[in-house]
Design a protein around this motif. Structure first.
Motif, PDB file in Angstrom:
ATOM      1  N   ASP A  70       0.716  -1.087   0.004  1.00 49.73           N
ATOM      2  CA  ASP A  70       0.138   0.030  -0.133  1.00 49.73           C
ATOM      3  C   ASP A  70       0.845   1.336   0.102  1.00 49.73           C
ATOM      4  N   ALA A  71       2.217   1.230   0.710  1.00 49.82           N
ATOM      5  CA  ALA A  71       2.909   2.377   0.838  1.00 49.82           C
ATOM      6  C   ALA A  71       4.173   2.046   0.766  1.00 49.82           C
ATOM      7  N   LEU A  72       5.169   2.706   0.270  1.00 49.67           N
ATOM      8  CA  LEU A  72       6.632   2.782   0.310  1.00 49.67           C
ATOM      9  C   LEU A  72       7.090   3.892   1.196  1.00 49.67           C
ATOM     10  N   ARG A  73       8.155   3.156   2.249  1.00 51.14           N
ATOM     11  CA  ARG A  73       8.948   4.360   2.961  1.00 51.14           C
ATOM     12  C   ARG A  73      10.237   4.414   2.424  1.00 51.14           C
ATOM     13  N   LEU A  74      10.353   5.495   1.886  1.00 45.72           N
ATOM     14  CA  LEU A  74      11.846   5.694   0.984  1.00 45.72           C
ATOM     15  C   LEU A  74      12.890   6.162   2.186  1.00 45.72           C
ATOM     16  N   ASP A  75      13.905   5.211   2.286  1.00 49.18           N
ATOM     17  CA  ASP A  75      14.789   5.308   3.245  1.00 49.18           C
ATOM     18  C   ASP A  75      15.832   6.712   3.017  1.00 49.18           C
ATOM     19  N   ALA A  76      16.058   7.349   3.892  1.00 50.70           N
ATOM     20  CA  ALA A  76      17.375   8.423   3.897  1.00 50.70           C
ATOM     21  C   ALA A  76      17.325   9.098   2.520  1.00 50.70           C
ATOM     22  N   ILE A  77      16.146   9.881   2.063  1.00 51.58           N
ATOM     23  CA  ILE A  77      16.226  10.639   1.015  1.00 51.58           C
ATOM     24  C   ILE A  77      17.281  11.678   0.770  1.00 51.58           C
ATOM     25  N   HIS A  78      17.803  11.988   2.057  1.00 46.15           N
ATOM     26  CA  HIS A  78      18.742  13.223   2.095  1.00 46.15           C
ATOM     27  C   HIS A  78      20.128  12.567   1.422  1.00 46.15           C
ATOM     28  N   ALA A  79      20.164  11.166   1.200  1.00 47.89           N
ATOM     29  CA  ALA A  79      21.422  10.878   0.561  1.00 47.89           C
ATOM     30  C   ALA A  79      21.029  10.182  -0.841  1.00 47.89           C
ATOM     31  N   ILE A  80      20.027  10.754  -1.199  1.00 50.76           N
ATOM     32  CA  ILE A  80      19.648  10.721  -2.744  1.00 50.76           C
ATOM     33  C   ILE A  80      20.176  11.862  -3.514  1.00 50.76           C
ATOM     34  N   TYR A  81      21.239  11.650  -4.211  1.00 48.43           N
ATOM     35  CA  TYR A  81      21.605  12.981  -4.854  1.00 48.43           C
ATOM     36  C   TYR A  81      21.291  13.045  -6.241  1.00 48.43           C
ATOM     37  N   ASP A  82      20.524  14.128  -6.655  1.00 50.46           N
ATOM     38  CA  ASP A  82      20.139  14.447  -7.972  1.00 50.46           C
ATOM     39  C   ASP A  82      20.076  15.966  -8.482  1.00 50.46           C
ATOM     40  N   PHE A  83      21.004  16.402  -9.157  1.00 50.68           N
ATOM     41  CA  PHE A  83      20.936  17.801  -9.694  1.00 50.68           C
ATOM     42  C   PHE A  83      20.483  17.859 -11.123  1.00 50.68           C
ATOM     43  N   GLY A  84      19.803  17.115 -11.646  1.00 51.84           N
ATOM     44  CA  GLY A  84      19.148  17.040 -12.829  1.00 51.84           C
ATOM     45  C   GLY A  84      17.869  17.936 -12.728  1.00 51.84           C
ATOM     46  N   ALA A  85      17.341  18.384 -14.008  1.00 52.88           N
ATOM     47  CA  ALA A  85      15.953  19.217 -14.079  1.00 52.88           C
ATOM     48  C   ALA A  85      14.971  18.649 -13.378  1.00 52.88           C
ATOM     49  N   LYS A  86      14.831  17.092 -13.491  1.00 52.08           N
ATOM     50  CA  LYS A  86      13.565  16.558 -12.703  1.00 52.08           C
ATOM     51  C   LYS A  86      14.305  15.683 -11.692  1.00 52.08           C
ATOM     52  N   HIS A  87      14.242  15.949 -10.565  1.00 46.84           N
ATOM     53  CA  HIS A  87      14.615  14.916  -9.329  1.00 46.84           C
ATOM     54  C   HIS A  87      14.053  13.578  -9.416  1.00 46.84           C
ATOM     55  N   ILE A  88      14.892  12.552  -9.109  1.00 42.68           N
ATOM     56  CA  ILE A  88      14.293  11.026  -9.471  1.00 42.68           C
ATOM     57  C   ILE A  88      13.073  11.000  -8.670  1.00 42.68           C
ATOM     58  N   LEU A  89      13.120  11.720  -7.229  1.00 46.46           N
ATOM     59  CA  LEU A  89      11.746  11.434  -6.512  1.00 46.46           C
ATOM     60  C   LEU A  89      10.773  12.180  -7.009  1.00 46.46           C
ATOM     61  N   ALA A  90      10.836  13.173  -7.843  1.00 47.75           N
ATOM     62  CA  ALA A  90       9.697  13.833  -8.597  1.00 47.75           C
ATOM     63  C   ALA A  90       9.156  12.776  -9.712  1.00 47.75           C
ATOM     64  N   GLU A  91      10.235  12.214 -10.178  1.00 52.07           N
ATOM     65  CA  GLU A  91       9.739  11.212 -11.544  1.00 52.07           C
ATOM     66  C   GLU A  91       8.976  10.155 -10.614  1.00 52.07           C
ATOM     67  N   LEU A  92       9.692   9.555  -9.598  1.00 52.34           N
ATOM     68  CA  LEU A  92       9.095   8.420  -9.008  1.00 52.34           C
ATOM     69  C   LEU A  92       7.736   8.824  -8.429  1.00 52.34           C
ATOM     70  N   ALA A  93       7.284  10.094  -7.855  1.00 45.68           N
ATOM     71  CA  ALA A  93       6.102  10.427  -7.810  1.00 45.68           C
ATOM     72  C   ALA A  93       5.120  10.506  -8.589  1.00 45.68           C
ATOM     73  N   GLN A  94       5.630  10.880  -9.762  1.00 42.58           N
ATOM     74  CA  GLN A  94       4.800  10.967 -11.119  1.00 42.58           C
ATOM     75  C   GLN A  94       4.416   9.670 -11.642  1.00 42.58           C
ATOM     76  N   ARG A  95       5.302   8.766 -11.584  1.00 39.13           N
ATOM     77  CA  ARG A  95       4.960   7.295 -12.244  1.00 39.13           C
ATOM     78  C   ARG A  95       4.252   6.701 -11.127  1.00 39.13           C
ATOM     79  N   THR A  96       4.298   6.919  -9.855  1.00 41.27           N
ATOM     80  CA  THR A  96       3.589   6.311  -8.754  1.00 41.27           C
ATOM     81  C   THR A  96       1.789   6.866  -9.025  1.00 41.27           C
ATOM     82  N   GLN A  97       1.876   8.059  -9.495  1.00 37.09           N
ATOM     83  CA  GLN A  97       0.425   8.554  -9.645  1.00 37.09           C
ATOM     84  C   GLN A  97      -0.180   8.133 -10.904  1.00 37.09           C
ATOM     85  N   GLU A  98       0.536   8.049 -11.812  1.00 37.76           N
ATOM     86  CA  GLU A  98       0.106   7.339 -13.243  1.00 37.76           C
ATOM     87  C   GLU A  98      -0.305   5.812 -12.737  1.00 37.76           C
TER      88      GLU A  98
END
Length: 604
Positions: free
Chosen positions: A254-282
Motif C-alpha cells: 500500500d505504501a513505500l517508506r523511502l529510506d534516507a532520501i537526504h542521501a539521494i543526490y540528483d541535480f538534474g532538472a527533474k529529481h528522481i523523487l519527482a519522477e518516482l512520484a509522477q510514475r506512482t500517480q500514473e
C-alpha cells in the motif's frame, strides 16, 4: 523498461538486464537443466531474450563478456543467498483474496514499524500473520516492514540489501510476503514497505559489474551514491522506478517508506523523487487504486512533499524527526549529538504547530541555518513517533525509551504522539514497554567485512567505552537478545501501558476534535518555566485541551476560559498513576495541580 526475469505464461519468460558497458551477455540456465543463450542488445544498454519451456523454479546467471558469472541485479528471488543464482518467479499464480480491499486513507494510518526477524521467535512472514489480531485489537491499521530485500545471511536490519527486487529467503521469500500482505488486507491492515534507494549493501553487491549504478560525484555515509544524474543514469532511474511499481503491482503493497532520501543526490532538472512520484500517480490512475510514498528525510525541506505545481516533488508524506527529538530530549535530558539542538517546551509546541522546529533557524549541531517552513502543509503529510528502529538501534546498547524514562514518562510520550494532529508511528513493543533492546546486528559471510563492522562500531562509540564495548553485531546472541517478549504484554505495568495505548488510539479515532487535520484548528503553546506544553484542537462540534507536564515536579495551571470536562488523566489509578484527584470539571479561574510527567485532556 520492465527488467528482470518476467514470467509470461505457458513456460514463456522474458529476461531483460541493463548492462550498458558490456560487449556481450549470455543467459546461463543452471537448473533444472543447463542452457546457454546469447542475449540481444537493445537501445540504451539493455539486453534481452525471450525463452520457451522455462519453469517458475528455473535458476540462472548472467555471464558478462564471456567471463564473469553474476546473479541478476533485478532478481526476483535469491533462494540460496546473495552469491548464488537467481530464480524465476511466476507472480500470476498466487491466489490473492484481497479483491475487496479498498485501502485506507493515509490520513487515517496508525502505523506500527516492525523487523520481521525479531518480531517473533520464528522470524518469518508467516509468524507475523499470527500476531496480526493482537495489533488489530490495539488499534493498528498499518504495519511498516523494515527492508525485506535480499541481504547477506539471515540476520540484518535490512539496509544492507543488494537485490532490491528479491524478497529475503530466510523470511519466507516471495510467497511468504504475499501471504502476509494478503492476511493484512483481510484484517483491514495496510502494508508499508521500507525500501532503500540511496545505496546498496557491501556484500554481494555485483551491480557495478553490469553498469554505472553508482557515481563518485557524491558520497553517502554508506559509500558511493546511486547514479541518478550522471552519464547512463537513465538506467539507474528506471531500475528504481520499476522497483517501486513492482512492489505495488506484484505484492499489493500500500505504501513505500523511502529510506534516507537526504542521501539521494540528483541535480538534474527533474529529481528522481519527482519522477518516482509522477510514475506512482500514473500507476494509481491506471489501477484505480491509491498507493503512497513516504519519505524519511532530515532535510526539513517542504519541497519533498509540496505538489509539483508549486515546484515540489509530490511525495505524499514524510517522517518528522524534529518531533521525536523534542520529545526525547524533554523526557531524557540527553544532549549529545543532534540532541543538543533540542530540549525546550517551546520547541515541542512549535513541532505540534508547524511540524518542523528548524525552519531556516540556526542549528548549533550543524553550525548552519537549517530547514524550511512547513506550517502551511497539512498535518496529514507527517508521521511522528517517540521511538523507531534508528533512534533505538543506533544507541550503543540499543536501549528503548522505556529503559530511559519512568513509567509516567512512557505514558506521557505515548499521549504526545497519539494526541498530536499527525499520523502516529509505533515501534514494535513500545506499546507494552518491551524490555528487550534493539541492537545493530549482521550476518555477513566475509570475515574481513565482519571485522570492519566491529571496528567501526567501536570507533563510533569510543566516547562510551566507560560503559563497556558495543555488543558484537555479528553474534547470534546479539540478534537473539532483540526478539520481543510477547508474554510481557499481559503482565503488570506492561499490560497497563498496553491498555493506555489502546485507550489513546480509541480516543483518537472517536473524538471529532482529534480527527480534525486542519492546521487552523490546532493551537500549541508552552510555559517554559513550568515545563508545560499546551495543545488545543478544535472541531465545529467540540474542542479538546491537552496539558503535557514534562516537569519532574508537580506544577499548577489556572484555566483562563471556558467550561471544561476531563476526558483523560494519566494519574488515575487504572493507569497506575498517583491517584491524585484532578478537577473533573474546570471553569475559568480554576487551578489544578499536575503531578510530575503527567498528561490531562479536557473537552468542551
Amino acid at each position: 523498461m520492465q527488467i528482470g526475469a518476467n514470467y509470461i505464461e505457458n513456460g514463456q519468460c522474458e529476461f531483460t538486464v541493463w548492462a550498458p558497458l558490456r560487449q556481450a551477455l549470455t543467459l546461463e540456465i543452471v537448473s533444472p537443466q543447463t542452457r546457454s543463450i546469447a542475449m540481444t542488445p537493445q537501445e540504451r544498454g539493455y539486453w534481452q531474450v525471450t525463452l520457451e519451456n522455462i519453469s517458475p523454479q528455473t535458476q540462472y546467471w548472467y555471464r558478462l563478456d564471456g567471463e564473469t558469472l553474476r546473479p541478476d541485479p533485478a532478481s526476483h528471488y535469491q533462494p540460496q543467498g546473495v552469491h548464488q543464482p537467481s530464480q524465476v518467479i511466476d507472480h500470476s499464480h498466487f491466489a490473492w483474496e484481497d479483491s475487496n480491499w479498498q485501502g485506507i486513507p493515509l490520513s487515517d494510518y496508525i502505523a506500527y514499524e516492525l523487523h520481521v526477524g525479531t518480531f517473533t521467535p520464528a522470524g518469518t512472514f508467516d509468524a507475523v500473520i499470527s500476531r496480526l489480531p493482537d495489533l488489530q485489537e490495539l488499534g493498528i491499521n498499518a504495519i511498516e516492514l523494515m527492508p525485506v530485500a535480499q541481504f547477506p545471511g539471515s540476520r540484518n536490519w535490512g539496509y544492507d540489501g543488494v537485490y532490491p527486487f528479491a524478497v529475503q529467503n530466510s523470511y519466507g521469500g516471495p510467497e511468504g510476503l504475499k501471504r502476509l500482505v494478503n492476511a493484512c488486507h483481510q484484517q483491514g491492515i495496510a502494508v508499508i514497505l521500507d525500501v532503500v534507494y540511496n545505496h546498496f549493501g557491501p556484500e554481494g553487491n555485483y551491480t557495478r559489474d553490469f553498469g554505472p549504478y553508482f557515481t563518485d560525484r557524491y558520497q553517502t555515509p554508506w559509500g558511493s551514491a546511486m547514479n541518478f544524474d550522471d552519464a547512463c543514469s537513465d538506467g539507474v532511474r528506471n531500475f528504481v522506478i520499476e522497483n517501486a511499481l513492482y512492489w505495488f503491482r506484484e505484492y499489493h503493497v500500500d505504501a513505500l517508506r523511502l529510506d534516507a532520501i537526504h542521501a539521494i543526490y540528483d541535480f538534474g532538472a527533474k529529481h528522481i523523487l519527482a519522477e518516482l512520484a509522477q510514475r506512482t500517480q500514473e500507476f494509481c490512475q491506471q489501477q484505480r487504486r491509491q498507493v503512497y510514498l513516504i519519505a524519511e528525510s532530515d532535510l526539513n525541506d517542504v519541497r519533498v512533499i509540496n505538489p509539483p505545481e508549486i515546484g515540489g516533488y509530490g511525495i505524499h508524506a514524510q517522517w518528522s524527526d524534529d518531533f521525536h527529538h523534542c520529545l526525547h530530549t524533554l523526557l531524557t535530558g540527553e544532549q549529545q549529538g543532534y540532541y543538543q539542538d533540542f530540549g525546550t517546551c517551546e520547541q515541542l509546541a512549535k513541532a505540534f504547530q508547524e511540524s518542523f522546529v528548524y525552519s531556516w533557524d540556526y542549528s548549533p549541531f550543524r553550525q548552519r541555518y537549517h530547514g524550511s517552513y512547513a506550517g502551511d502543509r497539512p498535518p496529514t503529510q507527517f508521521f511522528v513517533c517517540s521511538s523507531n528502529h534508528d533512534q533505538v538501534g543506533n544507541r550503543m546498547l540499543g536501549e528503548r525509551l522505556s529503559h530511559l524514562v519512568s513509567f509516567a514518562g512512557a505514558k506521557l510520550a505515548a499521549a504526545s504522539v497519539l494526541l498530536s494532529p499527525y499520523m502516529p508511528l509505533l515501534f514494535m513493543g513500545e506499546e507494552y514497554g518491551e524490555s528487550a533492546p534493539f541492537l545493530y546486528f549482521i550476518s555477513h559471510n566475509d570475515p574481513d567485512l565482519v571485522e570492519a563492522v566491529r571496528e567501526g562500531r567501536k570507533r563510533e562509540f569510543a566516547a562510551f567505552h566507560s560503559e563497556g564495548e558495543p555488543p558484537d553485531a555479528a553474534s547470534v546472541e546479539t540478534f537473539q537478545k532483540c526478539q520481543l517478549n510477547w508474554e510481557k504484554r499481559h503482565q503488570g505495568k506492561h499490560q497497563v501501558l498496553l491498555n493506555w495505548y489502546r485507550h489513546l488510539i480509541q480516543l483518537r479515532r472517536q473524538h471529532p476534535a482529534l480527527q480534525a487535520s486542519d492546521r487552523r484548528r490546532t493551537i500549541a503553546s508552552s510555559d517554559e518555566e513550568k515545563k508545560l506544553v499546551f495543545l488545543h484542537r478544535y472541531h465545529p462540534s467540540s474542542a479538546v485541551f491537552c496539558i503535557f507536564n514534562f516537569n519532574q515536579q508537580a506544577v499548577s495551571y489556572t484555566f483562563s476560559d471556558g467550561i471544561w470536562k476531563q476526558k483523560l488523566n494519566s494519574e488515575q489509578s487504572q493507569w497506575l498513576g498517583s491517584g491524585i484527584s484532578i478537577l473533573e470539571k474546570a471553569n475559568q479561574g480554576d487551578t489544578i495541580s499536575l503531578p510530575p510527567q503527567s498528561v490531562v485532556m479536557y473537552e468542551k
